[in-house]
Design an enzyme around this catalytic site. Sequence first.
Site, PDB file in Angstrom:
ATOM      1  N   GLY A  12       0.843  -1.193   0.000  1.00 50.94           N
ATOM      2  CA  GLY A  12       0.000   0.000   0.000  1.00 50.94           C
ATOM      3  C   GLY A  12       0.879   1.244   0.000  1.00 50.94           C
ATOM      4  N   ALA A  14       2.061   3.144   2.375  1.00 48.81           N
ATOM      5  CA  ALA A  14       3.160   3.210   3.350  1.00 48.81           C
ATOM      6  C   ALA A  14       4.354   2.401   2.841  1.00 48.81           C
ATOM      7  CB  ALA A  14       2.690   2.680   4.705  1.00 48.81           C
ATOM      8  N   ASN A  43      -5.826  -1.499   1.244  1.00 44.14           N
ATOM      9  CA  ASN A  43      -6.835  -0.481   1.591  1.00 44.14           C
ATOM     10  C   ASN A  43      -6.611   0.770   0.757  1.00 44.14           C
ATOM     11  OD1 ASN A  43      -8.120  -2.008   3.490  1.00 44.14           O
ATOM     12  ND2 ASN A  43      -7.699  -0.668   5.219  1.00 44.14           N
ATOM     13  N   TYR A  46      -8.574   1.557  -2.370  1.00 40.49           N
ATOM     14  CA  TYR A  46      -9.993   1.935  -2.297  1.00 40.49           C
ATOM     15  C   TYR A  46     -10.219   3.331  -1.732  1.00 40.49           C
ATOM     16  CZ  TYR A  46     -10.436  -2.959  -3.326  1.00 40.49           C
ATOM     17  OH  TYR A  46     -10.321  -4.179  -3.945  1.00 40.49           O
ATOM     18  N   GLN A  48     -10.993   6.984  -1.216  1.00 40.01           N
ATOM     19  CA  GLN A  48     -11.821   7.813  -2.098  1.00 40.01           C
ATOM     20  C   GLN A  48     -11.557   9.295  -1.894  1.00 40.01           C
ATOM     21  OE1 GLN A  48     -15.985   6.783  -1.672  1.00 40.01           O
ATOM     22  NE2 GLN A  48     -15.694   4.720  -2.447  1.00 40.01           N
ATOM     23  N   GLY A  49     -11.843   9.761  -0.660  1.00 37.91           N
ATOM     24  CA  GLY A  49     -11.869  11.207  -0.369  1.00 37.91           C
ATOM     25  C   GLY A  49     -10.593  11.933  -0.750  1.00 37.91           C
ATOM     26  N   GLU A 117     -14.341  17.332   4.166  1.00 37.12           N
ATOM     27  CA  GLU A 117     -14.925  16.157   4.828  1.00 37.12           C
ATOM     28  C   GLU A 117     -15.206  16.489   6.286  1.00 37.12           C
ATOM     29  OE1 GLU A 117     -12.974  12.337   3.946  1.00 37.12           O
ATOM     30  OE2 GLU A 117     -11.964  13.362   2.315  1.00 37.12           O
ATOM     31  N   ASP A 223      -2.639  -8.592  10.156  1.00 43.85           N
ATOM     32  CA  ASP A 223      -1.516  -9.537  10.303  1.00 43.85           C
ATOM     33  C   ASP A 223      -0.285  -8.893  10.953  1.00 43.85           C
ATOM     34  OD1 ASP A 223      -3.168 -11.238   8.867  1.00 43.85           O
ATOM     35  OD2 ASP A 223      -2.126 -10.894   6.971  1.00 43.85           O
ATOM     36  N   HIS A 244     -17.156   4.162   9.807  1.00 44.98           N
ATOM     37  CA  HIS A 244     -17.507   5.187   8.816  1.00 44.98           C
ATOM     38  C   HIS A 244     -19.027   5.288   8.770  1.00 44.98           C
ATOM     39  CE1 HIS A 244     -17.673   7.589   5.223  1.00 44.98           C
ATOM     40  NE2 HIS A 244     -16.356   7.643   5.173  1.00 44.98           N
ATOM     41  N   ARG A 293     -16.415  12.064  12.371  1.00 44.47           N
ATOM     42  CA  ARG A 293     -16.967  10.752  12.036  1.00 44.47           C
ATOM     43  C   ARG A 293     -17.564  10.003  13.219  1.00 44.47           C
ATOM     44  NH1 ARG A 293     -12.826   8.211   7.927  1.00 44.47           N
ATOM     45  NH2 ARG A 293     -13.515   9.791   6.467  1.00 44.47           N
ATOM     46  N   HIS A 354     -14.199   0.853   9.732  1.00 46.69           N
ATOM     47  CA  HIS A 354     -13.468   1.495   8.634  1.00 46.69           C
ATOM     48  C   HIS A 354     -11.971   1.610   8.902  1.00 46.69           C
ATOM     49  CE1 HIS A 354     -12.876   4.171   5.245  1.00 46.69           C
ATOM     50  NE2 HIS A 354     -12.455   5.165   6.005  1.00 46.69           N
ATOM     51  N   GLU A 378      -1.455   2.321   8.388  1.00 46.08           N
ATOM     52  CA  GLU A 378      -2.560   2.032   9.313  1.00 46.08           C
ATOM     53  C   GLU A 378      -2.183   1.057  10.424  1.00 46.08           C
ATOM     54  OE1 GLU A 378      -6.305   1.630   7.355  1.00 46.08           O
ATOM     55  OE2 GLU A 378      -7.294   0.836   9.152  1.00 46.08           O
ATOM     56  N   ARG A 389      -9.642   9.423  14.224  1.00 42.91           N
ATOM     57  CA  ARG A 389      -8.878  10.054  13.127  1.00 42.91           C
ATOM     58  C   ARG A 389      -9.714  11.086  12.377  1.00 42.91           C
ATOM     59  NH1 ARG A 389      -8.425   8.631   7.417  1.00 42.91           N
ATOM     60  NH2 ARG A 389      -9.926   6.998   7.848  1.00 42.91           N
TER      61      ARG A 389
HETATM   62  P1  FAD Z   1      -2.744  -0.818   2.974  1.00 38.95           P
HETATM   63  O1  FAD Z   1      -2.938   0.127   1.874  1.00 38.95           O
HETATM   64  O2  FAD Z   1      -3.931  -1.516   3.486  1.00 38.95           O
HETATM   65  O3  FAD Z   1      -1.694  -1.911   2.501  1.00 38.95           O
HETATM   66  C1  FAD Z   1      -1.420  -3.033   3.304  1.00 38.95           C
HETATM   67  C2  FAD Z   1      -0.661  -4.021   2.452  1.00 38.95           C
HETATM   68  O4  FAD Z   1      -0.120  -5.054   3.256  1.00 38.95           O
HETATM   69  C3  FAD Z   1      -1.515  -4.717   1.398  1.00 38.95           C
HETATM   70  O5  FAD Z   1      -0.792  -4.742   0.209  1.00 38.95           O
HETATM   71  C4  FAD Z   1      -1.698  -6.119   1.962  1.00 38.95           C
HETATM   72  O6  FAD Z   1      -1.924  -7.096   0.970  1.00 38.95           O
HETATM   73  C5  FAD Z   1      -0.368  -6.310   2.655  1.00 38.95           C
HETATM   74  N1  FAD Z   1      -0.374  -7.306   3.722  1.00 38.95           N
HETATM   75  C6  FAD Z   1      -1.169  -7.365   4.806  1.00 38.95           C
HETATM   76  N2  FAD Z   1      -0.850  -8.430   5.565  1.00 38.95           N
HETATM   77  C7  FAD Z   1       0.183  -9.061   4.952  1.00 38.95           C
HETATM   78  C8  FAD Z   1       0.938 -10.228   5.230  1.00 38.95           C
HETATM   79  N3  FAD Z   1       0.691 -11.020   6.291  1.00 38.95           N
HETATM   80  N4  FAD Z   1       1.930 -10.564   4.375  1.00 38.95           N
HETATM   81  C9  FAD Z   1       2.190  -9.840   3.265  1.00 38.95           C
HETATM   82  N5  FAD Z   1       1.478  -8.729   2.944  1.00 38.95           N
HETATM   83  C10 FAD Z   1       0.494  -8.350   3.782  1.00 38.95           C
HETATM   84  N6  FAD Z   1      -7.669   7.450   4.132  1.00 38.95           N
HETATM   85  C11 FAD Z   1      -7.422   8.712   3.743  1.00 38.95           C
HETATM   86  O7  FAD Z   1      -6.512   9.369   4.267  1.00 38.95           O
HETATM   87  N7  FAD Z   1      -8.173   9.271   2.767  1.00 38.95           N
HETATM   88  C12 FAD Z   1      -9.182   8.601   2.150  1.00 38.95           C
HETATM   89  O8  FAD Z   1      -9.819   9.129   1.252  1.00 38.95           O
HETATM   90  C13 FAD Z   1      -9.466   7.276   2.553  1.00 38.95           C
HETATM   91  N8  FAD Z   1     -10.491   6.583   2.008  1.00 38.95           N
HETATM   92  C14 FAD Z   1     -10.649   5.274   2.350  1.00 38.95           C
HETATM   93  C15 FAD Z   1     -11.640   4.521   1.717  1.00 38.95           C
HETATM   94  C16 FAD Z   1     -11.774   3.177   1.967  1.00 38.95           C
HETATM   95  C17 FAD Z   1     -12.843   2.367   1.273  1.00 38.95           C
HETATM   96  C18 FAD Z   1     -10.905   2.558   2.909  1.00 38.95           C
HETATM   97  C19 FAD Z   1     -11.024   1.094   3.196  1.00 38.95           C
HETATM   98  C20 FAD Z   1      -9.965   3.307   3.582  1.00 38.95           C
HETATM   99  C21 FAD Z   1      -9.824   4.660   3.303  1.00 38.95           C
HETATM  100  N9  FAD Z   1      -8.859   5.430   3.944  1.00 38.95           N
HETATM  101  C22 FAD Z   1      -8.646   6.726   3.552  1.00 38.95           C
HETATM  102  C23 FAD Z   1      -7.905   4.815   4.868  1.00 38.95           C
HETATM  103  C24 FAD Z   1      -6.617   4.542   4.081  1.00 38.95           C
HETATM  104  O9  FAD Z   1      -6.944   4.109   2.787  1.00 38.95           O
HETATM  105  C25 FAD Z   1      -5.759   3.500   4.734  1.00 38.95           C
HETATM  106  O10 FAD Z   1      -5.619   3.757   6.088  1.00 38.95           O
HETATM  107  C26 FAD Z   1      -4.371   3.513   4.090  1.00 38.95           C
HETATM  108  O11 FAD Z   1      -4.500   3.338   2.709  1.00 38.95           O
HETATM  109  C27 FAD Z   1      -3.507   2.427   4.691  1.00 38.95           C
HETATM  110  O12 FAD Z   1      -2.335   2.328   3.928  1.00 38.95           O
HETATM  111  P2  FAD Z   1      -1.255   1.257   4.342  1.00 38.95           P
HETATM  112  O13 FAD Z   1      -0.163   1.362   3.344  1.00 38.95           O
HETATM  113  O14 FAD Z   1      -0.939   1.395   5.760  1.00 38.95           O
HETATM  114  O15 FAD Z   1      -2.007  -0.153   4.206  1.00 38.95           O
HETATM  115  C1  SIN Z   2     -13.964   8.914   2.674  1.00 40.39           C
HETATM  116  O1  SIN Z   2     -13.728   9.221   1.507  1.00 40.39           O
HETATM  117  O2  SIN Z   2     -15.038   9.147   3.240  1.00 40.39           O
HETATM  118  C2  SIN Z   2     -12.915   8.219   3.446  1.00 40.39           C
HETATM  119  C3  SIN Z   2     -11.910   9.187   3.885  1.00 40.39           C
HETATM  120  C4  SIN Z   2     -11.079   8.647   5.003  1.00 40.39           C
HETATM  121  O3  SIN Z   2     -11.286   7.552   5.483  1.00 40.39           O
HETATM  122  O4  SIN Z   2     -10.193   9.392   5.424  1.00 40.39           O
END
Ligand code: FAD
Ligand code: SIN
Length: 529
Positions: A12, A14, A43, A46, A48-49, A117, A223, A244, A293, A354, A378, A389
């Site tokens: 993702g 990060a 995550n 997906y 959006q905002g 938002e 995980d 959410h 929220r 969420h 996250e 948040r």
């Molecule tokens: P993620 O993007 O979830 O990536 C985690 C990765 O780790 C994935 O690739 C997964 O496959 C991998 N993984 C997990 N476990 C393992 C394992 N055991 N072994 C190997 N790989 C593994 N936040 C905002 O700031 N703005 C927004 O508009 C917003 N909209 C959102 C809308 C939706 C529908 C959702 C669900 C969340 C939204 N959020 C938003 C929250 C935000 O998207 C997430 O908090 C953020 O993307 C997390 O990023 P990340 O890199 O930490 O994790």
């Molecule tokens: C949303 O678009 O409502 C999600 C935004 C967020 O989780 O920060």
Amino acid sequence: MYKTDFLVIGSGIAALTFALKVADNFSDLKVTIITKDDKLESNTKYAQGGIATVLNEVKNDSFAQHFKDTILAGDGLCNEEVVKMVVEEAPIRLEELLEWGVNFDKSSNGEFSLGKEGGHSQNRILHHKDITGFEIIRALLKKVSLKSNIEVFEHHFALELITQHHVGQQVDRDSNISCYGAYVLDTKFNKVKRITSKITMLATGGIGQVYKTTTNPKIATGDGIAMAYRAKAEIENMEFIQFHPTGLYDKLSLESSCFLISEAVRGFGAYLRNIHGERFMNKYDSRMELASRDIVARAIDNELKVRGDEYVFLDCTHLDFQKFKEKFPNILEKCISIGLDIKKDMIPVAPVAHYLCGGIKVNVNGKTSIENLFASGECASTGLHGANRLASNSLLEAIVYSHKSFMYLKATFDSLKSIPESIPTWNDKYQKPYAENILITHERMDLNNIMNDYIGIIRSNKRLLRANNRLEILYNETLKMYEESKVSRDLCELRNLITIGYLITQFSISRKENKGGFFNVDLIEKKIV
Ligand code: FAD
Ligand code: SIN
């Protein structure tokens, strides 16, 4: 057996931003990304905002206002130094995303189009229509594919972090624990690999799948947090689950993950109404639909419980349809696909799990309590979000903290100790694959029901105790399955999810004051009259 310099777990925002930075700076070292599904799945995909950022060119906004909004949403539990650092770093990190090729929408005057938002006092959300996350992942993966020292292993599931424990030493939470990499299951070939690494970055995302109804995709099974907990890292704030307010209420999609109707739609002027068409947010907060929220989700939950309904409506019928179509094409398409004409039909919505505000505790450099183990995104708990948040602060937190970890490593990498040679390979020679996979499915359904029924938006002491007792049974049953059989992704995810459920319950039981997204009816102050 496999050796790398930087092991990045996840794909993702990060993970990818961290990987790009270290690969760029340490061009003669190896960066290995492992991800349990295909590399697009996260995550982030997906989101959006968008990303909350105060841009210099915007006259009526300031770091001070973004700071204030974040603190207010966090209900007194944010780390103020962290909040200040993150909001002030935002424009520089944003600039980097632009350099990496991420496109954010602009208005006709050439300036960025800024959304609004819940909880934000200003329009400050940069976005790419309503598919911001997809656009970010597209650009970052393209960049990653051009780096010769980054390799990406898809369908590789991290099972356990390797620490001194695996070389036969006793470790407890207070001893100096070091991380040497991870055991990883290649799910295509059912082989467990031992990947050793000087640095391990956990970027495994959220935990939404512990609940029955969530916006999070299937990969969000906590995980990284469960692995870190087993390795004895410090974990915090697990009671603060953000629900959410507006998950699309569509019985068909409720089964796996629920489509989100972005908060930006309320920022664009949509109203919440009960099933009789009455607006109700005035009873709960003067900011109405744009309160933070936790407040909106609780308000809807209350309306549903009092009236015995399953959903409320999000009313977009009065909005400029052309503009809606330009801003929210993905949401519009989803509505059409389920037979809703948003010009005349209101959208049924309900609160769903969420986001996790807590997680693996990290310091200001993204370092966990375990040596050579970092966490970002996250799965990490930085202190930014406190008890709730602020919308669109999550993508921002991930890019800021991946950068902080990179900067720290840039200064310290050369002084790292080498990894012990004696790390054993994974030994499951005498174990057979688990014979009754249906039991894994049933246990997961049981867990989801426990979490939705007893540890949802509104908690009570009685519900928490019930959850605790039931989780203990599930935990023991799953542990037995784990000990007796070869590992599989399904079994390990179940084990991790139960650990997450257990942590949420324990932290909820320990919390003695309602704050932000945490609400226990038994903690409401009794007024003496
Ligand atoms: P993620 O993007 O979830 O990536 C985690 C990765 O780790 C994935 O690739 C997964 O496959 C991998 N993984 C997990 N476990 C393992 C394992 N055991 N072994 C190997 N790989 C593994 N936040 C905002 O700031 N703005 C927004 O508009 C917003 N909209 C959102 C809308 C939706 C529908 C959702 C669900 C969340 C939204 N959020 C938003 C929250 C935000 O998207 C997430 O908090 C953020 O993307 C997390 O990023 P990340 O890199 O930490 O994790
Ligand atoms: C949303 O678009 O409502 C999600 C935004 C967020 O989780 O920060």
